[in-house]
Design a protein around this motif. Structure first.
Motif, PDB file in Angstrom:
ATOM      1  N   LYS A 151      66.551  -5.570 -17.445  1.00 26.31           N
ATOM      2  CA  LYS A 151      65.591  -6.028 -18.454  1.00 26.31           C
ATOM      3  C   LYS A 151      65.255  -7.505 -18.252  1.00 26.31           C
ATOM      4  O   LYS A 151      64.107  -7.916 -18.382  1.00 26.31           O
ATOM      5  N   SER A 152      66.249  -8.310 -17.921  1.00 25.85           N
ATOM      6  CA  SER A 152      66.014  -9.743 -17.690  1.00 25.85           C
ATOM      7  C   SER A 152      65.090  -9.952 -16.502  1.00 25.85           C
ATOM      8  O   SER A 152      64.198 -10.796 -16.540  1.00 25.85           O
ATOM      9  N   CYS A 153      65.295  -9.194 -15.450  1.00 23.36           N
ATOM     10  CA  CYS A 153      64.432  -9.315 -14.265  1.00 23.36           C
ATOM     11  C   CYS A 153      62.985  -8.965 -14.611  1.00 23.36           C
ATOM     12  O   CYS A 153      62.047  -9.635 -14.181  1.00 23.36           O
ATOM     13  N   TRP A 154      62.781  -7.893 -15.388  1.00 28.12           N
ATOM     14  CA  TRP A 154      61.437  -7.502 -15.780  1.00 28.12           C
ATOM     15  C   TRP A 154      60.778  -8.560 -16.664  1.00 28.12           C
ATOM     16  O   TRP A 154      59.595  -8.835 -16.527  1.00 28.12           O
ATOM     17  N   ARG A 155      61.538  -9.147 -17.555  1.00 35.04           N
ATOM     18  CA  ARG A 155      60.981 -10.194 -18.422  1.00 35.04           C
ATOM     19  C   ARG A 155      60.561 -11.412 -17.603  1.00 35.04           C
ATOM     20  O   ARG A 155      59.513 -12.011 -17.844  1.00 35.04           O
ATOM     21  N   ILE A 156      61.392 -11.779 -16.635  1.00 38.91           N
ATOM     22  CA  ILE A 156      61.051 -12.914 -15.762  1.00 38.91           C
ATOM     23  C   ILE A 156      59.791 -12.587 -14.957  1.00 38.91           C
ATOM     24  O   ILE A 156      58.894 -13.417 -14.807  1.00 38.91           O
ATOM     25  N   ALA A 157      59.701 -11.359 -14.444  1.00 38.33           N
ATOM     26  CA  ALA A 157      58.516 -10.957 -13.675  1.00 38.33           C
ATOM     27  C   ALA A 157      57.268 -10.996 -14.559  1.00 38.33           C
ATOM     28  O   ALA A 157      56.207 -11.473 -14.138  1.00 38.33           O
TER      29      ALA A 157
END
Length: 124
Positions: free
Chosen positions: A11-17
């Motif tokens: 989820k953190s990776c998607w938010r950063i993307a």
């Protein structure tokens, strides 16, 4: 790492993307807006090919031709001269043609020594 830890990391990776995409798109829109505004505000340089035919019995010197162009705010890049029968023709590629075109045309129409002229703006 637990299954829940992996989910949080994904989820953190998607938010950063998502954040990076939003910032990138916003920056692109700002650059496009700045370019559009600059083109609208700054004067555009326009070149043109100019030919003016004079009566040969009332010759115009090349110096006078250049001075006439300068008087209209035009800068000739090159000037050529052609003489045939009763006609003296000057040709030039001029810079700064755009907004000054109509004033030049009006002056040439009023000049009794001018037999004809042609103004061909370059495509922008």
């Amino acid at each position: 790492m637990t299954k829940q830890g992996h989910r949080l990391q994904i989820k953190s990776c998607w938010r950063i993307a998502d954040l990076n995409l939003g910032v990138g798109a916003g920056a692109t829109l700002l650059v496009l807006a700045a370019v559009t505004l600059t083109e609208a505000v700054l004067p555009q340089r326009q070149d043109a090919d100019l030919k003016i035919r004079y009566r040969r019995d009332r010759p115009v010197t090349q110096k006078a031709f250049r001075e006439m162009l300068a008087g209209h705010g035009l800068r000739p890049q090159s000037v050529t001269q052609h003489v045939e029968a009763e006609v003296l023709e000057y040709s030039a590629t001029v810079e700064g043609f755009g907004a000054k075109a109509e004033a030049l045309r009006a002056a040439l129409r009023r000049d009794p020594t001018v037999l004809g002229f042609a103004c061909q703006p370059h495509k922008a």
